[in-house]
Design a protein around this motif. Sequence first.
Motif, PDB file in Angstrom:
ATOM      1  N   ARG A  24       0.836  -1.204   0.000  1.00  0.00           N
ATOM      2  CA  ARG A  24       0.000   0.000   0.000  1.00  0.00           C
ATOM      3  C   ARG A  24       0.875   1.260   0.000  1.00  0.00           C
ATOM      4  NH1 ARG A  24      -5.218   1.351   0.979  1.00  0.00           N
ATOM      5  NH2 ARG A  24      -5.995  -0.750   1.078  1.00  0.00           N
ATOM      6  N   ALA A  25       1.939   1.259   0.780  1.00  0.00           N
ATOM      7  CA  ALA A  25       2.845   2.416   0.850  1.00  0.00           C
ATOM      8  C   ALA A  25       3.547   2.627  -0.491  1.00  0.00           C
ATOM      9  CB  ALA A  25       3.867   2.210   1.952  1.00  0.00           C
ATOM     10  N   GLU A  26       3.944   1.525  -1.124  1.00  0.00           N
ATOM     11  CA  GLU A  26       4.614   1.608  -2.427  1.00  0.00           C
ATOM     12  C   GLU A  26       3.685   2.209  -3.487  1.00  0.00           C
ATOM     13  OE1 GLU A  26       5.832  -1.784  -5.592  1.00  0.00           O
ATOM     14  OE2 GLU A  26       6.593  -2.092  -3.552  1.00  0.00           O
ATOM     15  N   LEU A  27       2.433   1.736  -3.521  1.00  0.00           N
ATOM     16  CA  LEU A  27       1.469   2.255  -4.498  1.00  0.00           C
ATOM     17  C   LEU A  27       1.116   3.716  -4.220  1.00  0.00           C
ATOM     18  CD1 LEU A  27      -0.876  -0.832  -4.872  1.00  0.00           C
ATOM     19  CD2 LEU A  27       0.661   0.093  -6.602  1.00  0.00           C
ATOM     20  N   LYS A  28       0.986   4.069  -2.958  1.00  0.00           N
ATOM     21  CA  LYS A  28       0.681   5.461  -2.606  1.00  0.00           C
ATOM     22  C   LYS A  28       1.809   6.397  -3.006  1.00  0.00           C
ATOM     23  CE  LYS A  28      -2.622   5.262   1.138  1.00  0.00           C
ATOM     24  NZ  LYS A  28      -2.884   5.627   2.533  1.00  0.00           N
ATOM     25  N   ALA A  29       3.056   5.910  -2.882  1.00  0.00           N
ATOM     26  CA  ALA A  29       4.208   6.726  -3.279  1.00  0.00           C
ATOM     27  C   ALA A  29       4.161   7.009  -4.774  1.00  0.00           C
ATOM     28  CB  ALA A  29       5.502   6.015  -2.907  1.00  0.00           C
ATOM     29  N   ILE A  30       3.773   6.002  -5.569  1.00  0.00           N
ATOM     30  CA  ILE A  30       3.665   6.198  -7.016  1.00  0.00           C
ATOM     31  C   ILE A  30       2.544   7.181  -7.341  1.00  0.00           C
ATOM     32  CG2 ILE A  30       3.098   5.051  -9.208  1.00  0.00           C
ATOM     33  CD1 ILE A  30       4.432   2.516  -8.050  1.00  0.00           C
ATOM     34  N   VAL A  31       1.405   7.017  -6.682  1.00  0.00           N
ATOM     35  CA  VAL A  31       0.248   7.889  -6.937  1.00  0.00           C
ATOM     36  C   VAL A  31       0.562   9.337  -6.589  1.00  0.00           C
ATOM     37  CG1 VAL A  31      -2.108   8.403  -6.221  1.00  0.00           C
ATOM     38  CG2 VAL A  31      -1.455   6.052  -6.682  1.00  0.00           C
ATOM     39  N   GLU A  39      -0.529   8.248 -16.677  1.00  0.00           N
ATOM     40  CA  GLU A  39      -1.031   6.886 -16.895  1.00  0.00           C
ATOM     41  C   GLU A  39      -0.522   5.926 -15.823  1.00  0.00           C
ATOM     42  OE1 GLU A  39      -0.103   5.562 -20.809  1.00  0.00           O
ATOM     43  OE2 GLU A  39      -1.228   7.179 -21.778  1.00  0.00           O
ATOM     44  N   GLU A  40       0.756   6.046 -15.501  1.00  0.00           N
ATOM     45  CA  GLU A  40       1.346   5.167 -14.488  1.00  0.00           C
ATOM     46  C   GLU A  40       0.708   5.423 -13.117  1.00  0.00           C
ATOM     47  OE1 GLU A  40       5.702   4.138 -12.539  1.00  0.00           O
ATOM     48  OE2 GLU A  40       5.603   5.369 -14.363  1.00  0.00           O
ATOM     49  N   ARG A  41       0.483   6.687 -12.800  1.00  0.00           N
ATOM     50  CA  ARG A  41      -0.150   7.046 -11.530  1.00  0.00           C
ATOM     51  C   ARG A  41      -1.581   6.519 -11.473  1.00  0.00           C
ATOM     52  NH1 ARG A  41       0.512  13.146 -11.603  1.00  0.00           N
ATOM     53  NH2 ARG A  41      -0.968  13.029  -9.912  1.00  0.00           N
ATOM     54  N   PHE A  42      -2.277   6.591 -12.604  1.00  0.00           N
ATOM     55  CA  PHE A  42      -3.657   6.105 -12.651  1.00  0.00           C
ATOM     56  C   PHE A  42      -3.700   4.587 -12.467  1.00  0.00           C
ATOM     57  CE2 PHE A  42      -7.536   4.796 -14.986  1.00  0.00           C
ATOM     58  CZ  PHE A  42      -8.456   5.446 -14.182  1.00  0.00           C
ATOM     59  N   ARG A  43      -2.770   3.860 -13.105  1.00  0.00           N
ATOM     60  CA  ARG A  43      -2.699   2.409 -12.951  1.00  0.00           C
ATOM     61  C   ARG A  43      -2.417   2.036 -11.490  1.00  0.00           C
ATOM     62  NH1 ARG A  43       1.593   1.281 -16.257  1.00  0.00           N
ATOM     63  NH2 ARG A  43       1.172   2.769 -17.891  1.00  0.00           N
ATOM     64  N   ALA A  44      -1.535   2.800 -10.858  1.00  0.00           N
ATOM     65  CA  ALA A  44      -1.220   2.545  -9.444  1.00  0.00           C
ATOM     66  C   ALA A  44      -2.447   2.781  -8.563  1.00  0.00           C
ATOM     67  CB  ALA A  44      -0.070   3.430  -8.986  1.00  0.00           C
ATOM     68  N   SER A  45      -3.227   3.803  -8.882  1.00  0.00           N
ATOM     69  CA  SER A  45      -4.429   4.070  -8.084  1.00  0.00           C
ATOM     70  C   SER A  45      -5.470   2.970  -8.276  1.00  0.00           C
ATOM     71  CB  SER A  45      -5.020   5.437  -8.407  1.00  0.00           C
ATOM     72  OG  SER A  45      -5.551   5.452  -9.709  1.00  0.00           O
ATOM     73  N   LEU A  46      -5.543   2.394  -9.480  1.00  0.00           N
ATOM     74  CA  LEU A  46      -6.462   1.273  -9.710  1.00  0.00           C
ATOM     75  C   LEU A  46      -6.019   0.036  -8.926  1.00  0.00           C
ATOM     76  CD1 LEU A  46      -7.230   1.526 -13.532  1.00  0.00           C
ATOM     77  CD2 LEU A  46      -8.719   2.116 -11.624  1.00  0.00           C
ATOM     78  N   LEU A  48      -4.310   0.113  -6.193  1.00  0.00           N
ATOM     79  CA  LEU A  48      -4.569   0.451  -4.795  1.00  0.00           C
ATOM     80  C   LEU A  48      -6.035   0.196  -4.446  1.00  0.00           C
ATOM     81  CD1 LEU A  48      -3.076   1.676  -2.346  1.00  0.00           C
ATOM     82  CD2 LEU A  48      -3.882   3.898  -3.092  1.00  0.00           C
ATOM     83  N   ALA A  49      -6.924   0.510  -5.379  1.00  0.00           N
ATOM     84  CA  ALA A  49      -8.356   0.314  -5.147  1.00  0.00           C
ATOM     85  C   ALA A  49      -8.728  -1.163  -5.114  1.00  0.00           C
ATOM     86  CB  ALA A  49      -9.156   1.025  -6.227  1.00  0.00           C
ATOM     87  N   LYS A  50      -7.929  -2.018  -5.765  1.00  0.00           N
ATOM     88  CA  LYS A  50      -8.228  -3.454  -5.786  1.00  0.00           C
ATOM     89  C   LYS A  50      -7.793  -4.161  -4.505  1.00  0.00           C
ATOM     90  CE  LYS A  50      -8.646  -4.331 -10.634  1.00  0.00           C
ATOM     91  NZ  LYS A  50      -8.450  -5.282 -11.709  1.00  0.00           N
ATOM     92  N   LEU A  51      -6.964  -3.522  -3.703  1.00  0.00           N
ATOM     93  CA  LEU A  51      -6.569  -4.128  -2.428  1.00  0.00           C
ATOM     94  C   LEU A  51      -7.788  -4.189  -1.512  1.00  0.00           C
ATOM     95  CD1 LEU A  51      -3.152  -2.361  -1.717  1.00  0.00           C
ATOM     96  CD2 LEU A  51      -3.521  -4.655  -2.584  1.00  0.00           C
ATOM     97  N   PRO A  52      -7.803  -5.118  -0.554  1.00  0.00           N
ATOM     98  CA  PRO A  52      -8.945  -5.207   0.362  1.00  0.00           C
ATOM     99  C   PRO A  52      -9.144  -3.907   1.141  1.00  0.00           C
ATOM    100  CG  PRO A  52      -7.465  -7.071   0.660  1.00  0.00           C
ATOM    101  CD  PRO A  52      -6.802  -6.132  -0.281  1.00  0.00           C
ATOM    102  N   ARG A  53     -10.380  -3.518   1.315  1.00  0.00           N
ATOM    103  CA  ARG A  53     -10.674  -2.275   2.037  1.00  0.00           C
ATOM    104  C   ARG A  53     -10.185  -2.329   3.473  1.00  0.00           C
ATOM    105  NH1 ARG A  53     -16.560   0.132   0.414  1.00  0.00           N
ATOM    106  NH2 ARG A  53     -16.009   0.656  -1.719  1.00  0.00           N
ATOM    107  N   ASN A  54     -10.295  -3.499   4.080  1.00  0.00           N
ATOM    108  CA  ASN A  54      -9.885  -3.630   5.474  1.00  0.00           C
ATOM    109  C   ASN A  54      -8.375  -3.607   5.651  1.00  0.00           C
ATOM    110  OD1 ASN A  54     -12.378  -3.636   6.704  1.00  0.00           O
ATOM    111  ND2 ASN A  54     -12.622  -5.836   6.538  1.00  0.00           N
ATOM    112  N   SER A  55      -7.629  -3.517   4.565  1.00  0.00           N
ATOM    113  CA  SER A  55      -6.174  -3.429   4.685  1.00  0.00           C
ATOM    114  C   SER A  55      -5.715  -1.983   4.871  1.00  0.00           C
ATOM    115  CB  SER A  55      -5.498  -4.045   3.466  1.00  0.00           C
ATOM    116  OG  SER A  55      -5.729  -3.271   2.315  1.00  0.00           O
ATOM    117  N   SER A  56      -6.662  -1.064   4.884  1.00  0.00           N
ATOM    118  CA  SER A  56      -6.334   0.342   5.114  1.00  0.00           C
ATOM    119  C   SER A  56      -6.286   0.617   6.617  1.00  0.00           C
ATOM    120  CB  SER A  56      -7.397   1.238   4.466  1.00  0.00           C
ATOM    121  OG  SER A  56      -7.160   2.575   4.797  1.00  0.00           O
ATOM    122  N   ALA A  57      -5.260   1.303   7.070  1.00  0.00           N
ATOM    123  CA  ALA A  57      -5.083   1.571   8.504  1.00  0.00           C
ATOM    124  C   ALA A  57      -6.178   2.476   9.059  1.00  0.00           C
ATOM    125  CB  ALA A  57      -3.718   2.194   8.750  1.00  0.00           C
ATOM    126  N   VAL A  58      -6.836   3.226   8.193  1.00  0.00           N
ATOM    127  CA  VAL A  58      -7.895   4.137   8.626  1.00  0.00           C
ATOM    128  C   VAL A  58      -9.087   3.368   9.191  1.00  0.00           C
ATOM    129  CG1 VAL A  58      -9.537   5.863   7.767  1.00  0.00           C
ATOM    130  CG2 VAL A  58      -7.197   5.875   6.978  1.00  0.00           C
TER     131      VAL A  58
END
Length: 101
Positions: A24-31, A39-46, A48-58
């Motif tokens: 998650r940290a790696e993908l957020k750094a790219i975004v 395009e690369e940032r958009f792919r990284a955000s997609l 990131l969105a595919k990761l499980p929601r419960n994997s977010s520390a928030v």
Amino acid sequence: MAKKSMIEREKKREALVKKYAAKRAELKAIVNDQEKPMEERFRASLKLAKLPRNSSAVRLHNRCQLTGRPHAYYRKLKISRIALRDLGSNGQIPGMVKSSW
């Protein structure tokens, strides 16, 4: 005492957060990197969105370590006000005296 299912759900979330933290940290750094192409940032955000929601520390919620109570939680002590009161009444917290008059 909190419901066992809620306590277990929170434990599951903690495990997922720990498991996906690096990815998650790696993908957020790219975004967040403005130097990268859009395009690369958009792919990284997609991704990131595919990761499980419960994997977010928030999504983690602080709970009392003794009872599992989610509200009235003291961060410094990691217990709820009710557990603190019980421990204080029993004299199990050094330096704390509960007055009753």
